[in-house]
Design an enzyme around this catalytic site. Structure first.
Site, PDB file in Angstrom:
ATOM      1  N   GLU A  24     100.203 -98.481  14.651  1.00 31.97           N
ATOM      2  CA  GLU A  24      99.747 -99.843  14.890  1.00 31.97           C
ATOM      3  C   GLU A  24      99.518-100.459  13.513  1.00 31.97           C
ATOM      4  O   GLU A  24      98.887 -99.825  12.655  1.00 31.97           O
ATOM      5  CB  GLU A  24      98.420 -99.848  15.666  1.00 31.97           C
ATOM      6  CG  GLU A  24      97.971-101.272  15.967  1.00 31.97           C
ATOM      7  CD  GLU A  24      96.574-101.385  16.585  1.00 31.97           C
ATOM      8  OE1 GLU A  24      95.807-100.402  16.518  1.00 31.97           O
ATOM      9  OE2 GLU A  24      96.269-102.463  17.114  1.00 31.97           O
ATOM     10  N   ARG A  44      96.188 -83.328  15.080  1.00 27.50           N
ATOM     11  CA  ARG A  44      96.181 -84.227  13.932  1.00 27.50           C
ATOM     12  C   ARG A  44      95.660 -83.486  12.712  1.00 27.50           C
ATOM     13  O   ARG A  44      95.008 -82.446  12.832  1.00 27.50           O
ATOM     14  CB  ARG A  44      95.325 -85.460  14.215  1.00 27.50           C
ATOM     15  CG  ARG A  44      93.838 -85.156  14.276  1.00 27.50           C
ATOM     16  CD  ARG A  44      92.993 -86.414  14.531  1.00 27.50           C
ATOM     17  NE  ARG A  44      93.585 -87.617  14.025  1.00 27.50           N
ATOM     18  CZ  ARG A  44      93.622 -88.770  14.710  1.00 27.50           C
ATOM     19  NH1 ARG A  44      93.107 -88.833  15.912  1.00 27.50           N
ATOM     20  NH2 ARG A  44      94.155 -89.843  14.181  1.00 27.50           N
ATOM     21  N   LYS A  88      90.286 -94.562  10.216  1.00 29.79           N
ATOM     22  CA  LYS A  88      90.604 -95.908   9.712  1.00 29.79           C
ATOM     23  C   LYS A  88      89.332 -96.734   9.531  1.00 29.79           C
ATOM     24  O   LYS A  88      89.196 -97.490   8.583  1.00 29.79           O
ATOM     25  CB  LYS A  88      91.528 -96.611  10.706  1.00 29.79           C
ATOM     26  CG  LYS A  88      92.901 -96.918  10.138  1.00 29.79           C
ATOM     27  CD  LYS A  88      93.829 -97.475  11.200  1.00 29.79           C
ATOM     28  CE  LYS A  88      95.232 -96.946  11.009  1.00 29.79           C
ATOM     29  NZ  LYS A  88      96.155 -97.315  12.087  1.00 29.79           N
TER      30      LYS A  88
END
Length: 559
Positions: free
Chosen positions: A38, A263, A273
Site C-alpha cells: 500500500e 514476516r 510503519k
RNA sequence: UGGGCCGUCGCCAAGUGGUAAGGCACCAGGUUUUGAUCCUGGCAUUCGUUGGUUCGAAUCCAGCCGGCCCAGCCA
C-alpha cells in the site's frame, strides 16, 4: 554452462515445494507473483524479504512478478510513497512485469460486488460502525445478524447504486458479504466489502465515493492479473477462507491461491510503519532516509548495496515460524559484499598529530598502495607522506598493555605502506590532553619492512597532514539499545543516544572521490564508508556504513 | 478460554519413515604491511513433551506444554 551454485536462492522452502507440486500436476505452466504494497509509507527491510521472495520466485521459475499498489484507502495514500516504492524496488534490481493499481480495477470490482448482491450473497447494512462492532460477537461468542441482513436483492441493488452515486454520507451504509455471523472465524462474520468515503484518491480522483476493502479487492486483483501464488504474511492466514469465498462465488479469469509466510523480525530494530512514522515526525531521525533507518532508502544512503540485502534475504529463509533474526546476520551480509567491492583508502577519523623529527621538513614521498589487498583488478594509487602526519587517536596509548600492538612510548609500529616509527615523546596541553607525538622513523624501513628482518606487530593507518582533505564523518550505530524495542511499553526508552556521532575533523588521503556515492570505500581498519547525499567538494561528508569485524575490541573487553 | 498457525544447536534453517545439511554466532589453530579478509578444525546420540504405531520416527497417530495471530467501515 549452467552453474548450479550461481543460483542464489537454491535452498528449498515450503512455498517453492508447493509451486513445484503445482507445476508437476500441470495446475499451471507459468508462475505469476506480485508484490502488493500500500503506498502509505516507505519500504523497509521487511518489505525487502517479500520483494526478494516474490521477484525471486518469478525469476527462478521464468515467470513474472507485478508491482501492484494496493491503494484502496485514499485517506492514507500519497504520490510520494508511490515514487519511493518504485525507486526502491528498482534499486534492489528487480523488474516488474507490470505496475498496476488496485484502483485500476474499481469498475470491475464494482460489477463483481453487484454480482454478489444479485446472488443474494451481499447486502447493504445500515447499522452504524458501533452497532456493527457490537453485533459482531466476540472471540468466544457468535455475532448477531444485522436487522438489514434480509433486505431484498432489488433494495440492495438500489441502495448500493445510490451509495456509489453519492446519495449518502460517510458511514451511513456499508456493503457486507452475507456469510455467517456465527462463524468461529471472525473474518467470516459478514465482512464489510465497501464503505462510503468522500476522499480524493491519488489515482481515481473524485470519481468514487465508495471504496472496496482489502479483503474484497486483493484476491480479485490477483485473479485479474493471473497471479498464481499470492504470497503474504502470517497475519492474513485467517483471511484465507474469505479470500477463497470471494473467488469461489464470482467468475474470475483465474484462480490464485494465497500462501502465508512469517514476516521479518530483526533484533534492535522496528518495522512498524506507525512507529517508523513517529521517529520521522518527532525528529528522532532526519527523515525516512536517515542512514540509521532500516528503510530501503535509509539503507541506500547508509551505503548498503542491493546485493547485500538480497544476500541477507537468502540467508534468513522463508518459513511459517515466527522468528527474530540477529543483527549479526545483516552485518555479515553487508560486510561480505562490501569486502569484495570496496576500494581501500586511508582516513583518520579522530586525528592525533605525529611529528617525525628526523624526517626533513621540506621532503615528501609518494607510496604506492593497492586499492584492494586481494583483488589486483582494483589497481593502486599513490599515497603522500611527509614529516607531519595524523594517526588515529586510539592507535596510541600511554600506558599500553602487552597485547596492545599499536603505538605507545618507546614502541615501534609500521605506518602502512611507509616506514617504521618509534614514539619518543608525548606532548600534552595544560589540561593534560595529548596534543601530539614526537616520533622518529627508520629510513631503512622504507616501504614497510626493514633489512634486518625485525618484527613489528602493529600496522596502523595514517594521513599526511600537509596533503590531508578535511571531512565530516558520520558514525552510525544501531538505533536501539534493546533487542526488541517494539515490545517495550515505550520504544523511546530503547533509543540509542549514541546512534549517530559526528566526527567533524576527519582527515582523508587525497585520492578519494568526495561526492560519488556509487563508490564504496573501505577506510582501512575503520570500516566501510560512502559519501553522503549532502557531500560536496567544499564540505565532504562520509557515512560509516559498517565497522570492520573487531577482534581487538573483544580482547580488550575481556580484560 | 472460539478459530487459525507454529515449536529441529545461542540465532536462523534443511529434512516429507531408513538412522540430524548449511549459514550466522561462538571456540581453537594457520596465513596476513588492515587485530580486516582468507584457510583449517571444533560446535544437536538428538528434533517442545509424554505415550503409541513400526524392524526402524524429527518425519505417522494421540494427549499435554509453550508461543504467535484474529473481535478496523486499515492493509
Amino acid at each position: 554452462m549452467h552453474d548450479p551454485s550461481a543460483v542464489a536462492s537454491d535452498s528449498s522452502n515450503f512455498i517453492r515445494d508447493t509451486i513445484d507440486a503445482d507445476l508437476a500436476t500441470g495446475k499451471m505452466s507459468t508462475i505469476i507473483t506480485r508484490f502488493p504494497p500500500e503506498p502509505n509509507g516507505y519500504l523497509h527491510i521487511g518489505h525487502a524479504k517479500s520483494i526478494c521472495l516474490n521477484f525471486g520466485i518469478a525469476r527462478d521459475y521464468k515467470g513474472y512478478c507485478n508491482l501492484r499498489f494496493d491503494d484502496t484507502n485514499p485517506e492514507k495514500e500519497e504520490q510520494e510513497y508511490i515514487d519511493s516504492i518504485r525507486r526502491d524496488v528498482e534499486w534492489l534490481g528487480f523488474e516488474w512485469h507490470s505496475n498496476p493499481f488496485a484502483s485500476d480495477y474499481f469498475d470491475q470490482l464494482y460489477a463483481w460486488a453487484v454480482d454478489l448482491i444479485t446472488q443474494g450473497k451481499a447486502y447493504v447494512d445500515s447499522q452504524s460502525a458501533e452497532e456493527i462492532r457490537a453485533n459482531r460477537g466476540t472471540l468466544t461468542e457468535p455475532g448477531n445478524d444485522s436487522p438489514y441482513r434480509e433486505r431484498s436483492v432489488e433494495e440492495n441493488l438500489e441502495l448500493f447504486e445510490d451509495m456509489k452515486n453519492d446519495k449518502y454520507n460517510d458511514g451511513e451504509h456499508v456493503l457486507r458479504a452475507r456469510i455467517d455471523m456465527a462463524s468461529p472465524n471472525i473474518n467470516m462474520r459478514d465482512p464489510v466489502l465497501y464503505r462510503i468515503l468522500h476522499a480524493t484518491h491519488h489515482n481515481t480522483g473524485d470519481k468514487w465515493c465508495i471504496y472496496p476493502l482489502y479483503d474484497f479487492t486483493h484476491g480479485l486483483s490477483d485473479a485479474i492479473e493471473g497471479v498464481t501464488h499470492s504470497l503474504c504474511t502470517l497475519e492474513f492466514e485467517d483471511h484465507r477462507p474469505l479470500y477463497d469465498w470471494i473467488l469461489d462465488n464470482l467468475e474470475t479469469p483465474s484462480r490464485p491461491v494465497q500462501i502465508e509466510f512469517a514476516r521479518l523480525q530483526l533484533e534492535y530494530s522496528l518495522t512498524s510503519k506507525r512507529k517508523l512514522n513517529m521517529l520521522v515526525n518527532e525528529g528522532q531521525v532526519s527523515g525516512w532516509d536517515d542512514p540509521r533507518m532500516l528503510t530501503i532508502s535509509g539503507m541506500r544512503r547508509r551505503g548498503f548495496t542491493p546485493q547485500s540485502i538480497i544476500n541477507f534475504c537468502d540467508m534468513i529463509g522463508i518459513t511459517k515460524k515466527y522468528s527474530t533474526i540477529e543483527m549479526g546476520v545483516l552485518e555479515t551480509a553487508l560486510r561480505d559484499d562490501l569486502n569484495t567491492r570496496a576500494t581501500r583508502r586511508m582516513a583518520v577519523v579522530d586525528p592525533l598529530k605525529v611529528i617525525i623529527e628526523n624526517y626533513p621538513a621540506d621532503q615528501e614521498e609518494w607510496f604506492n598502495g593497492p586499492n584492494h589487498p586481494q583483488n589486483p583488478d582494483f589497481g593502486s594509487r599513490e599515497v603522500p607522506f611527509s614529516r607531519e602526519i595524523y594517526i588515529e587517536r586510539d592507535d596510541f596509548m600511554e600506558d599500553a598493555p602487552k597485547k596492545f600492538f599499536r603505538l605507545s612510548p618507546g614502541r615501534e609500529v609500521r605506518l602502512r605502506f611507509a616506514y617504521y616509527i618509534t614514539c619518543k615523546e608525548v606532548i600534552k596541553n595544560a589540561a593534560g590532553k595529548i596534543e601530539s607525538l614526537i616520533c622518529t622513523y627508520d629510513p631503512e624501513s622504507r616501504g614497510g619492512s626493514s633489512p634486518d628482518g625485525r618484527k613489528v606487530r602493529g600496522t596502523i593507518h595514517w594521513v599526511s597532514a600537509r596533503h590531508a582533505v578535511d571531512a565530516q564523518v558520520n558514525l552510525y550505530d544501531r538505533l536501539f539499545t534493546s533487542p526488541n524495542p517494539g515490545a517495550a511499553a515505550d520504544f523511546h526508552q530503547a533509543l540509542n543516544p549514541d546512534s549517530h556521532i559526528v566526527m567533524d575533523n576527519a582527515k582523508l588521503e587525497p585520492a578519494i572521490e568526495l561526492t560519488d556515492n556509487s563508490i564504496a570505500y573501505q577506510f582501512e581498519r575503520l570500516g566501510y564508508f560512502i559519501s553522503d547525499y549532502d557531500s560536496s567538494n567544499d564540505n565532504p561528508v562520509f557515512n560509516r556504513t559498517m565497522t570492520l569485524r573487531d577482534s581487538w575490541a573483544k580482547i580488550e573487553q575481556s580484560q
